[in-house]
Design a protein around this motif. Structure first.
Motif, PDB file in Angstrom:
ATOM      1  N   GLY A 103       0.808  -1.210   0.000  1.00 40.55           N
ATOM      2  CA  GLY A 103       0.000   0.000   0.000  1.00 40.55           C
ATOM      3  C   GLY A 103       0.839   1.257   0.000  1.00 40.55           C
ATOM      4  O   GLY A 103       0.551   2.224  -0.707  1.00 40.55           O
ATOM      5  N   LEU A 104       1.906   1.258   0.802  1.00 43.60           N
ATOM      6  CA  LEU A 104       2.818   2.407   0.830  1.00 43.60           C
ATOM      7  C   LEU A 104       3.475   2.611  -0.534  1.00 43.60           C
ATOM      8  O   LEU A 104       3.651   3.751  -0.993  1.00 43.60           O
ATOM      9  N   ASN A 105       3.839   1.506  -1.188  1.00 45.48           N
ATOM     10  CA  ASN A 105       4.439   1.604  -2.522  1.00 45.48           C
ATOM     11  C   ASN A 105       3.436   2.174  -3.518  1.00 45.48           C
ATOM     12  O   ASN A 105       3.804   2.963  -4.399  1.00 45.48           O
ATOM     13  N   TRP A 226     -12.761   3.005  13.734  1.00 52.20           N
ATOM     14  CA  TRP A 226     -11.684   3.901  13.306  1.00 52.20           C
ATOM     15  C   TRP A 226     -11.994   5.352  13.663  1.00 52.20           C
ATOM     16  O   TRP A 226     -11.075   6.120  13.960  1.00 52.20           O
ATOM     17  N   GLY A 227     -13.267   5.717  13.658  1.00 53.77           N
ATOM     18  CA  GLY A 227     -13.617   7.064  14.122  1.00 53.77           C
ATOM     19  C   GLY A 227     -13.313   7.241  15.591  1.00 53.77           C
ATOM     20  O   GLY A 227     -12.807   8.289  16.019  1.00 53.77           O
ATOM     21  N   PHE A 228     -13.608   6.204  16.373  1.00 50.63           N
ATOM     22  CA  PHE A 228     -13.304   6.250  17.808  1.00 50.63           C
ATOM     23  C   PHE A 228     -11.801   6.389  18.053  1.00 50.63           C
ATOM     24  O   PHE A 228     -11.353   7.222  18.866  1.00 50.63           O
ATOM     25  N   LEU A 229     -10.999   5.600  17.336  1.00 48.27           N
ATOM     26  CA  LEU A 229      -9.548   5.656  17.512  1.00 48.27           C
ATOM     27  C   LEU A 229      -8.976   6.990  17.032  1.00 48.27           C
ATOM     28  O   LEU A 229      -8.017   7.512  17.616  1.00 48.27           O
ATOM     29  N   THR A 230      -9.563   7.550  15.978  1.00 48.88           N
ATOM     30  CA  THR A 230      -9.122   8.877  15.514  1.00 48.88           C
ATOM     31  C   THR A 230      -9.363   9.926  16.584  1.00 48.88           C
ATOM     32  O   THR A 230      -8.523  10.799  16.810  1.00 48.88           O
ATOM     33  N   GLY A 231     -10.517   9.835  17.260  1.00 48.94           N
ATOM     34  CA  GLY A 231     -10.795  10.753  18.357  1.00 48.94           C
ATOM     35  C   GLY A 231      -9.811  10.592  19.499  1.00 48.94           C
ATOM     36  O   GLY A 231      -9.388  11.579  20.113  1.00 48.94           O
ATOM     37  N   VAL A 232      -9.407   9.342  19.796  1.00 50.60           N
ATOM     38  CA  VAL A 232      -8.431   9.104  20.862  1.00 50.60           C
ATOM     39  C   VAL A 232      -7.099   9.752  20.517  1.00 50.60           C
ATOM     40  O   VAL A 232      -6.485  10.455  21.339  1.00 50.60           O
ATOM     41  N   GLY A 240      -1.732  14.043  15.232  1.00 51.46           N
ATOM     42  CA  GLY A 240      -2.498  13.067  16.000  1.00 51.46           C
ATOM     43  C   GLY A 240      -3.423  12.217  15.161  1.00 51.46           C
ATOM     44  O   GLY A 240      -3.295  10.984  15.097  1.00 51.46           O
ATOM     45  N   THR A 241      -4.385  12.846  14.457  1.00 53.68           N
ATOM     46  CA  THR A 241      -5.347  12.080  13.673  1.00 53.68           C
ATOM     47  C   THR A 241      -4.698  11.419  12.471  1.00 53.68           C
ATOM     48  O   THR A 241      -5.200  10.398  11.973  1.00 53.68           O
ATOM     49  N   THR A 242      -3.585  11.966  12.003  1.00 56.93           N
ATOM     50  CA  THR A 242      -2.892  11.393  10.845  1.00 56.93           C
ATOM     51  C   THR A 242      -2.433   9.972  11.115  1.00 56.93           C
ATOM     52  O   THR A 242      -2.350   9.151  10.192  1.00 56.93           O
ATOM     53  N   ILE A 243      -2.121   9.668  12.378  1.00 57.38           N
ATOM     54  CA  ILE A 243      -1.665   8.328  12.743  1.00 57.38           C
ATOM     55  C   ILE A 243      -2.709   7.285  12.380  1.00 57.38           C
ATOM     56  O   ILE A 243      -2.376   6.131  12.078  1.00 57.38           O
ATOM     57  N   ILE A 244      -3.994   7.673  12.362  1.00 57.43           N
ATOM     58  CA  ILE A 244      -5.070   6.730  12.050  1.00 57.43           C
ATOM     59  C   ILE A 244      -5.483   6.806  10.581  1.00 57.43           C
ATOM     60  O   ILE A 244      -5.519   5.796   9.874  1.00 57.43           O
ATOM     61  N   TRP A 245      -5.795   8.017  10.101  1.00 60.02           N
ATOM     62  CA  TRP A 245      -6.377   8.083   8.760  1.00 60.02           C
ATOM     63  C   TRP A 245      -5.369   7.824   7.650  1.00 60.02           C
ATOM     64  O   TRP A 245      -5.736   7.301   6.574  1.00 60.02           O
ATOM     65  N   LEU A 246      -4.089   8.143   7.855  1.00 60.56           N
ATOM     66  CA  LEU A 246      -3.098   7.916   6.796  1.00 60.56           C
ATOM     67  C   LEU A 246      -2.911   6.425   6.493  1.00 60.56           C
ATOM     68  O   LEU A 246      -2.917   6.035   5.314  1.00 60.56           O
ATOM     69  N   PRO A 247      -2.764   5.539   7.520  1.00 60.23           N
ATOM     70  CA  PRO A 247      -2.697   4.102   7.199  1.00 60.23           C
ATOM     71  C   PRO A 247      -3.959   3.584   6.508  1.00 60.23           C
ATOM     72  O   PRO A 247      -3.880   2.674   5.675  1.00 60.23           O
ATOM     73  N   ALA A 265      -8.318  11.142   1.889  1.00 67.95           N
ATOM     74  CA  ALA A 265      -7.179  12.006   2.220  1.00 67.95           C
ATOM     75  C   ALA A 265      -7.597  13.475   2.181  1.00 67.95           C
ATOM     76  O   ALA A 265      -7.243  14.262   3.067  1.00 67.95           O
ATOM     77  N   ILE A 266      -8.376  13.846   1.155  1.00 68.36           N
ATOM     78  CA  ILE A 266      -8.839  15.238   1.046  1.00 68.36           C
ATOM     79  C   ILE A 266      -9.782  15.574   2.196  1.00 68.36           C
ATOM     80  O   ILE A 266      -9.686  16.639   2.810  1.00 68.36           O
ATOM     81  N   TRP A 267     -10.727  14.654   2.500  1.00 73.75           N
ATOM     82  CA  TRP A 267     -11.661  14.876   3.613  1.00 73.75           C
ATOM     83  C   TRP A 267     -10.907  15.043   4.935  1.00 73.75           C
ATOM     84  O   TRP A 267     -11.213  15.945   5.727  1.00 73.75           O
ATOM     85  N   SER A 268      -9.919  14.182   5.169  1.00 69.00           N
ATOM     86  CA  SER A 268      -9.176  14.215   6.432  1.00 69.00           C
ATOM     87  C   SER A 268      -8.363  15.489   6.573  1.00 69.00           C
ATOM     88  O   SER A 268      -8.270  16.056   7.671  1.00 69.00           O
TER      89      SER A 268
END
Length: 345
Positions: A103-105, A226-232, A240-247, A265-268
Motif C-alpha cells: 500500500g505504501l508503494n 476507526w472514528g473512535f480511535l481517531t478521536g483518541v 495526532g489524527t494522521t496516525i489513524i487516517w493515513l494508514p 485524504a482530502i476529507w481528512s
C-alpha cells in the motif's frame, strides 16, 4: 566578622538545598506525569470533596478512597474497551505487514506520478520495517511506565485530598507574592486545568465524529471503530489524527481503491483537520478564555516535557509565563516609575 560568617553559612545552606533539590528532581522526574495527574484530579474534584467532607461530614479517608475508586472505574473501563478494540487490529497489521508495504508503494507511485518525487524509497521501507519490529518492546516499556505513574498519581492524589487544608495554607508561605497575586494564580490554574481537561477531550470527540463520517462516506470497514480511535489520537496536535487516517488511506490504495483513498485524504486534511481549529476557537475560548495558539503551542511543549499530561500543563506553562510577567510588572515594574516622579527633573 559575624556578619560574614552568617553570610557564608547562608550560601552553604543554599548550595546544599539546591544540590539536594536537583538530585531529587533528577531521580523523581520519571514520576512527574503521575504528580501532574494528581494535581489535575485534585483541582477538578476539590469542590465536591469539600462538599462531602465539610458539609455532609463524610469521613475524609473514606471519601478520598471513594474518589479514587470512581476515577479507576471511569478511566479503567474505557481503557479496557480500547485495548479490546486495538489488540485484534494490531495483530492484523503485524500479520499483513507485506500488504501494508504494498500500500505504501502504491501511494508512493501515485505521488511520484503527480509530483515526480519518490516518497518511500527502498531505504525508507527498510527503516519502516525496523521501526515496526521495535514497536512492541517500546510499547511494553511505556506500558510499565504508565502503570508506575498511575500508582504514583493515586498515591499523591489521596494525600492531597486528606491534607488539603495544610497544603493550601503552605502556598502563602512558600510563594513570594502578595495575597492577591496568589489568588490570581489559583484562579488561573483552576481555569486552565478545567478548560484543557474538559475542552480537549470534547474537541477530540468532535474530530472523531467528523472522521467517522468520512470513513463511512468512503466505504471504510469498521468506520465506527476507526472514528473512535481517531478521536483518541486527536489528543496529540498536528499529527495526532494522521496516525489513524493515513494508514487507512494507504490500505485503500493497496486494495486498488485509489478514488476512495484520494477522497478520504482530502476529507481528512480539509474537514477532520480544520474542525480541530474551529472547535478550539469556540469551545476553549468559552470554557476558559484560552487562546487557540496558547493551547496548540502549549500541548507541543507539554507533551515533550510532561508526557500525556502535557495536554493540560503545557498550555498552563505558557499561561503562567504570561501571568507571572504581568504580576512582576504590577508588583515591581511600574512602582519604580511612580515612586519618584521627579527623578528625571
Amino acid at each position: 566578622m559575624a556578619s560574614f560568617s552568617n553570610r557564608l553559612r547562608q550560601v552553604i545552606l543554599l548550595v546544599a538545598l539546591t544540590a539536594l533539590g536537583l538530585l531529587l528532581v533528577r531521580e523523581l522526574y520519571i514520576f512527574l506525569p503521575g504528580f501532574l495527574g494528581a494535581v489535575t484530579l485534585y483541582i477538578l474534584s476539590r469542590r465536591w470533596y469539600l462538599v462531602l467532607t465539610e458539609k455532609r461530614k463524610w469521613n475524609q479517608n473514606l471519601t478520598a478512597t471513594f474518589f479514587i475508586l470512581s476515577f479507576l472505574l471511569l478511566v479503567g473501563w474505557p481503557m479496557y474497551f480500547i485495548i479490546n478494540l486495538l489488540t485484534p487490529k494490531i495483530n492484523e497489521v503485524f500479520s499483513h505487514s507485506q500488504e501494508l508495504i504494498q500500500g505504501l508503494n502504491a501511494v508512493s507511485a501515485q505521488i511520484k506520478e503527480w509530483t515526480g518525487q519518490e516518497i518511500f524509497s527502498a531505504q525508507n521501507m527498510k527503516e519502516l520495517q525496523k521501526r515496526v519490529a521495535n514497536f512492541l518492546p517500546a510499547f511494553l516499556n511505556s506500558t510499565a511506565m504508565i502503570l508506575s505513574n498511575l500508582i504514583m498519581m493515586l498515591f499523591v492524589y489521596f494525600f492531597m485530598l486528606t491534607n488539603h487544608t495544610s497544603m493550601e495554607k503552605s502556598f502563602d508561605y512558600f510563594l513570594p507574592l502578595r495575597e492577591e497575586s496568589i489568588d490570581i494564580l489559583g484562579k488561573e490554574t483552576f481555569s486552565m486545568v478545567r478548560a484543557n481537561a474538559i475542552g480537549i477531550p470534547l474537541i477530540s470527540f468532535i474530530q472523531g465524529v467528523f472522521a467517522l463520517i468520512g470513513y463511512w462516506i468512503f466505504g471504510v470497514n469498521d468506520f465506527v471503530l476507526w472514528g473512535f480511535l481517531t478521536g483518541v489520537f486527536a489528543f496529540f496536535p498536528i499529527i495526532g489524527t494522521t496516525i489513524i487516517w493515513l494508514p487507512i488511506v494507504v490500505y485503500l490504495f493497496s486494495q486498488g481503491n485509489s478514488g476512495a483513498g484520494i477522497g478520504l485524504a482530502i476529507w481528512s486534511l480539509l474537514v477532520t483537520g480544520n474542525v480541530d481549529y474551529l472547535a478550539r476557537v469556540t469551545l476553549m475560548k468559552k470554557l476558559g478564555n484560552v487562546h487557540p495558539l496558547v493551547t496548540v503551542l502549549g500541548v507541543i511543549v507539554g507533551l515533550s516535557l510532561f508526557g500525556f499530561w502535557g495536554f493540560i500543563f503545557g498550555p498552563l506553562l505558557i499561561s503562567y509565563f504570561l501571568l507571572l510577567f504581568k504580576i512582576y510588572t504590577s508588583e515591581f515594574g511600574p512602582i519604580h516609575a511612580v515612586d519618584n516622579p521627579h527623578q528625571h527633573g
